[in-house]
Design a protein around this motif. Structure first.
Motif, short mmCIF file in Angstrom:
data_model
loop_
_atom_site.label_atom_id
_atom_site.label_comp_id
_atom_site.label_asym_id
_atom_site.label_seq_id
_atom_site.Cartn_x
_atom_site.Cartn_y
_atom_site.Cartn_z
N VAL A 760 0.84 -1.20 0.00
CA VAL A 760 0.00 0.00 0.00
C VAL A 760 0.88 1.25 0.00
N LYS A 761 1.92 1.22 0.80
CA LYS A 761 2.83 2.36 0.89
C LYS A 761 3.49 2.61 -0.47
N LEU A 762 4.01 1.52 -1.04
CA LEU A 762 4.65 1.65 -2.35
C LEU A 762 3.67 2.17 -3.39
N GLY A 763 2.47 1.62 -3.34
CA GLY A 763 1.44 2.04 -4.28
C GLY A 763 1.19 3.54 -4.18
N LYS A 764 1.14 4.02 -2.95
CA LYS A 764 0.88 5.45 -2.77
C LYS A 764 2.06 6.29 -3.23
N TYR A 768 1.93 2.91 -8.43
CA TYR A 768 1.72 1.57 -8.97
C TYR A 768 2.36 0.54 -8.04
N VAL A 769 1.97 -0.72 -8.22
CA VAL A 769 2.66 -1.81 -7.53
C VAL A 769 3.18 -2.77 -8.59
N THR A 770 4.08 -3.65 -8.20
CA THR A 770 4.69 -4.53 -9.21
C THR A 770 4.66 -5.99 -8.78
N THR A 771 4.76 -6.86 -9.78
CA THR A 771 4.87 -8.29 -9.52
C THR A 771 6.35 -8.65 -9.36
N MET A 772 6.58 -9.89 -9.03
CA MET A 772 7.95 -10.39 -8.90
C MET A 772 8.76 -10.17 -10.16
N TYR A 773 8.09 -10.12 -11.28
CA TYR A 773 8.79 -10.01 -12.57
C TYR A 773 8.78 -8.58 -13.10
N GLY A 774 8.33 -7.65 -12.28
CA GLY A 774 8.41 -6.25 -12.68
C GLY A 774 7.19 -5.72 -13.42
N ARG A 775 6.16 -6.56 -13.56
CA ARG A 775 4.93 -6.07 -14.20
C ARG A 775 4.29 -5.02 -13.29
N LYS A 776 3.83 -3.94 -13.89
CA LYS A 776 3.26 -2.86 -13.09
C LYS A 776 1.74 -2.81 -13.18
N ARG A 777 1.13 -2.49 -12.04
CA ARG A 777 -0.31 -2.23 -12.01
C ARG A 777 -0.50 -0.82 -11.46
N PRO A 778 -0.84 0.13 -12.31
CA PRO A 778 -1.07 1.48 -11.79
C PRO A 778 -2.31 1.49 -10.91
N ILE A 779 -2.29 2.29 -9.86
CA ILE A 779 -3.48 2.39 -8.99
C ILE A 779 -3.81 3.85 -8.75
N PRO A 780 -4.46 4.51 -9.71
CA PRO A 780 -4.78 5.92 -9.54
C PRO A 780 -5.72 6.15 -8.36
N GLU A 781 -6.51 5.15 -8.01
CA GLU A 781 -7.49 5.31 -6.92
C GLU A 781 -6.84 5.63 -5.58
N LEU A 782 -5.57 5.25 -5.43
CA LEU A 782 -4.90 5.49 -4.15
C LEU A 782 -4.77 6.97 -3.83
N SER A 784 -7.12 9.12 -4.55
CA SER A 784 -8.46 9.68 -4.49
C SER A 784 -8.77 10.23 -3.10
N GLY A 785 -9.53 11.29 -3.09
CA GLY A 785 -9.97 11.86 -1.82
C GLY A 785 -11.19 11.11 -1.29
N ASN A 786 -11.79 10.32 -2.13
CA ASN A 786 -12.97 9.53 -1.77
C ASN A 786 -12.54 8.27 -1.01
N PHE A 787 -13.06 8.12 0.19
CA PHE A 787 -12.66 7.01 1.04
C PHE A 787 -12.84 5.66 0.35
N MET A 788 -14.01 5.51 -0.27
CA MET A 788 -14.33 4.26 -0.96
C MET A 788 -13.31 3.93 -2.03
N GLN A 789 -13.05 4.94 -2.86
CA GLN A 789 -12.11 4.76 -3.95
C GLN A 789 -10.72 4.42 -3.41
N ARG A 790 -10.33 5.16 -2.38
CA ARG A 790 -9.00 4.96 -1.84
C ARG A 790 -8.88 3.57 -1.21
N SER A 791 -9.92 3.17 -0.49
CA SER A 791 -9.89 1.83 0.11
C SER A 791 -9.79 0.75 -0.95
#
Length: 882
Positions: A760-764, A768-782, A784-791
């Motif tokens: 979560v920290k890295l994502g923020k 983005y976060v990554t897999t063991m092989y370096g694949r990235k998953r962007p997480i723009p929701e992190l 967000s000011g909206n609690f739901m979105q951020r959660s």
DNA sequence: ACATTGTAG
DNA sequence: TAGTGCTACAATGTT
């Protein structure tokens, strides 16, 4: 009232030159200052939305200051050549955008700005003066804002000064500011100051006396003595400096306010300049449709003769970078497009001597015989073209769509117009823009010119994007992933699609008929119990019948009405027979429409279903399955799983089904490095029981079924990014109890907690976060000011590295299995992949060997701190092979 | 085009 | 405070 922005041309250009890293276009022109200037300008325009804009420049000629002061050297230090050559360029660009350039012999840009600013203020306009030079602060006024861009740590911030801001920062009014400057001198402007008076003393003197003249009038009181002496001796010099620093606000500059009106900055001429200067991010601001089209279209050609085509292939052979795309109709080749550099983009329709076969053969040869010293051939969607090209693992070809997917897996499409926009800074017409609903192949047959344009864009974008995407993948640490996992996977998926899976049509039909019989009975029973006929499939009607007419207690509501979802109905089922029947009806109709009827429609002549396996859909790196979806064939319910019996191998063959056991939890153990979890999973027979034993401090043998069930739910929850609410729903317990389970789990496996928090920290931090092989998953929701979105973002951050790594490992396993089966010329092929499971159709004689290959390749696809376990079974249909 | 529902891992 | 565990696809009905 209008709003006017005035820019100090040289000053901003100068600032941009030193602030923006060196930049040249392919002609070798230095462009960094112009680029930086434009960015500052656009930023200000966006912020202020002024209706008028002008830029002032200095001229080489001497100014009135030279006459006043013989030693006056001029306003600026000599410019470096790299900056000097950008001045005319800047003026041309501004002119192309219709921005007036103000200059006047005998005056500096400051004087022009000052004059116009004051003049316009007097006429009631709001004025912003943009400069890097703080001397302009003297111009600050009620309706004149001085804006000074400051570049720090890569980002440009603009500091704004009204008179009160000047006062706050310098303790003096804008008018007094010149006096301070004159006393201390200004080396950059060669304005001599009074020796031994620095900024501090100068400010103190002016704060006390308001001006140099007044300070001199009170010379006796001036302190410190050093300053008094200096002022006395150099008073004339100080006054002279003040006059030099004083901006003239009465220069006779001809300026019509109306001429500075912003009409349209985004002119075709400006567009051409941006293009030539290769300012991609700025080009993106232009609407290409208005630019009279992309000029690259001038180099799009349709080639219809054999010798022309021959020449193209000959030339392509030696070209460093080539982009190609086969244009495909239903079952044939409609044409080929080829891009060889910036000015040679060809569409070759398949017609006459230029047959589809001819085109395929040449493309195949171009790729197969590609000189390794040159870049691989770039295409947009390799898998769709493989049926027409005899290529295999390792061919000199790259897929731009797949590359785009790795760089941002969240997009819906990776078509040429998307790639052009995202990576080339170009706005190009999409296929739909050019052809509407018509297919490209059809349009090409009908010789529509738009088809040639569309085709050429495909090859052009593939070609141009190849370098950019490679660089980006390299920069983001995903080039290896791309080359060694995603590119090879294209072939594995293609082979799987080609193989298809055999489905017993007769048996499927029978299954459907059985369902329909039961459905008809249920339907009547439901009408009977409900007391009327209605459409049971309509949640709206069903909700009205159940919760209004029959007055059953309703659970949650949806946006549109009562929820009739299974979890709601299940609570009512024991009490109300009609609800039970509805649930059964739902199950049966689902099986019938989606599976019995649905699958039947996909069985081809060869008795097999050739579904699509998509590589560029999921956010985590999994593959997806469509037309039909073969990854959600029922298995959990008895009645549903019977469908799997209709999936059968061809005569003389059997199925081998191999699936990973608990792969995601094992990955969690590995990635978190939690010692206890790793030990638990070493050699584990029943992972959930072990978890229960450890979490509940109970000997393994004494773990109750309930404890095991709870542990299993927690295990799943952890992988999904757990919340107390979710777990409580899942286990039908209170939120408090659920929270206790979670806490106990984290106490038992502190490394897991640490790992999830870290994700979560890295994502923020990174977005983005990554897999063991370096694949990235962007997480723009992190963000967000909206609690739901951020959660949601936080759960995604916890889940994606795990799910994604599992997907990566399965991809590696698939590639390895497919390659080995083919290399050994076995009569075996992968027919399905269901995330952690591979279904292989194999000749009876090879079954044992294939079980070995599958197990071995899957187990050793990755080297983790825990072993990967694989269960493999053989059977005469999919159900029996499970 | 969107909402609801239900399949799978 | 509200409202929730992740990832997909397809059929059906409603707007």
């Amino acid at each position: 009232m209008g709003k006017l922005v005035l820019i100090d041309g040289h000053s901003i250009l100068n600032r941009a030159f030193y602030g923006v890293p060196e930049l040249t276009n392919s002609e070798g022109l230095h462009t960094n200052a112009v680029y930086g200037f434009l960015n500052i300008m656009f930023k200000i325009l966006e912020e202020e939305k002024p209706d008028h804009l002008a830029v002032a420049f200095d001229l080489k000629e001497q100014t009135f200051r030279h006459k006043m002061f013989a030693d006056y050297k001029g306003t600026r230090k000599p410019m470096p050549q790299e900056l000097h050559e950008q001045v005319p360029l800047m003026k041309e660009v501004l002119t192309a955008m219709g921005v007036p350039i103000l200059t006047m012999a005998g005056y500096e840009a400051d004087d022009i700005l000052g004059t116009i600013a004051k003049r316009c203020q007097a006429e009631g306009e709001e004025v912003s003066v943009v400069s890097g030079d703080r001397d302009l602060l003297q111009l600050a006024d009620t309706h004149i804002k001085i804006r000074i861009p400051k570049t720090s740590r890569g980002t440009t911030e603009i500091h704004d000064y009204y008179p009160e801001d000047v006062k706050r920062e310098y303790q003096v009014t804008p008018t007094e500011f010149i006096d301070v400057k004159a006393l201390m001198g200004d080396t950059s402007d060669n304005i001599p100051g009074v020796p031994s008076i620095g900024e501090k003393t100068a400010t103190n003197l002016i704060v006390a006396y308001g001006s140099i003249e007044n300070a001199y009038a009170h010379l006796e009181e001036v302190k410190p003595p050093r300053a008094k002496k200096a002022l006395e001796e150099h008073y004339d010099m100080a006054v002279m400096s003040k006059e030099l620093a004083q901006i003239c606000i009465t220069c006779p500059i001809p300026f019509a306010y109306e001429d500075a009106k912003i009409e349209n900055l985004y002119t075709p001429e400006a567009y051409q300049y941006m293009k030539r200067l290769e300012f991609k991010s700025i080009l993106a601001r232009f609407d290409v449709q208005d630019m009279g089209g992309n000029s690259v279209e001038e180099h799009f050609w349709s080639v219809e003769d054999l010798s022309g085509a021959e020449q193209i292939f000959e030339k392509a052979k030696g070209a460093k970078q080539v982009g190609c795309q086969l244009i495909l109709a239903e079952n044939q080749v409609a044409g080929l497009t080829v891009c060889i550099g910036e000015e040679e983009i060809y569409t070759i329709p398949a017609a006459g001597f230029l047959t589809g076969n001819y085109l395929c053969d040449h493309l195949e040869e171009l790729i197969a015989k590609r000189d390794p010293a040159l870049e691989p051939v770039a295409v947009l969607d390799l898998k769709s073209q493989l049926p027409y090209l005899n290529l295999d693992y390792g061919s000199a070809v790259v897929d731009m769509g797949v590359a785009g997917y790795l760089l941002n897996p969240l997009k819906d499409t990776y078509e040429y117009d998307d790639l052009a926009r995202d990576y080339l800074g170009m706005t190009v017409p999409s296929k739909t823009d050019l052809l509407g609903k018509q297919s490209l192949a059809k349009a090409l047959e009908e010789e529509l010119p738009e088809a040639v344009t569309c085709g050429c864009y495909m090859a052009y974008v593939a070609c141009k994007a190849a370098g950019v995407l490679k660089e980006r993948l390299e920069k983001e640490g995903m080039l290896k992933l791309y080359r060694e996992m995603e590119m090879p996977l294209i072939y594995s998926l293609y082979h799987m699609e080609q193989a298809g899976v055999r489905v017993d049509k007769e048996q499927l039909k029978l299954y459907g008929e059985q369902l329909e019989g039961k459905i008809a009975t249920l339907e009547q029973e439901i009408y009977e119990l409900a007391g009327e006929k209605f459409n049971i499939n309509s949640p709206k009607q069903l909700g009205e019948i159940l919760f209004e007419r029959m007055q059953l207690p309703h659970g949650k509501k949806t946006k549109t009405g009562y929820s009739t979802a299974a979890d709601v109905l299940e609570k009512l089922a024991p009490e109300y027979p009609v609800v039970q029947k509805i649930l059964e009806y739902r199950q049966l109709t689902k099986l019938n429409s989606t599976y019995a009827q649905g699958l039947a429609g996909f069985i081809r002549e060869d008795g097999r279903i050739h579904g699509k396996f998509n590589q560029t859909i999921t956010a985590t790196g999994r593959i997806s399955s469509t037309e039909p979806n073969l990854q959600n064939i029922p298995v959990r319910m008895e009645l549903g799983r019977a469908i799997r019996k209709v999936f059968v191998p061809e005569d003389g063959y059997v199925f081998v089904d191999a699936d990973y056991s608990q792969i995601e939890l094992r990955i969690l153990a590995h990635m978190s490095g939690d010692e206890r979890l790793i030990n638990a999973y070493r050699d584990a027979q029943d992972i959930h029981a072990i978890t229960a034993s450890e979490v509940f401090h109970t000997p393994l043998a004494e773990v109750t079924p309930l404890q095991r069930r709870n542990a299993k739910a927690v295990n799943f929850g952890i992988v999904y990014g757990i919340s107390a609410f979710g777990l409580s729903e899942d286990l039908s317990i209170s939120r408090k109890e659920a929270l206790e389970y979670i806490n106990k789990y984290f106490e038992t496996y502190p490394g897991v907690k640490q790992f999830l928090d870290e994700q979560v920290k890295l994502g923020k931090e990174q977005g983005y976060v990554t897999t063991m092989y370096g694949r990235k998953r962007p997480i723009p929701e992190l963000k967000s000011g909206n609690f739901m979105q951020r959660s949601f973002g936080e759960r995604v951050a916890m889940n994606s590295p795990i799910q994604g790594t599992a997907a990566d490992i399965m991809k590696l396993a698939m590639i390895a299995v497919d390659r080995e089966l083919r290399e050994k010329h076995l009569r075996s092929r992968i027919v399905l992949q269901v995330h952690d499971e591979l279904l292989v159709e194999t000749h009876r004689d090879e079954a044992e060997q294939v079980v070995q290959i599958l197990t071995d390749r899957m187990k050793h696809a990755a080297d983790l701190k825990v072993s990967l376990e694989v269960e493999a079974h053989t059977g005469d249909n999919w159900l029996d092979a499970k």
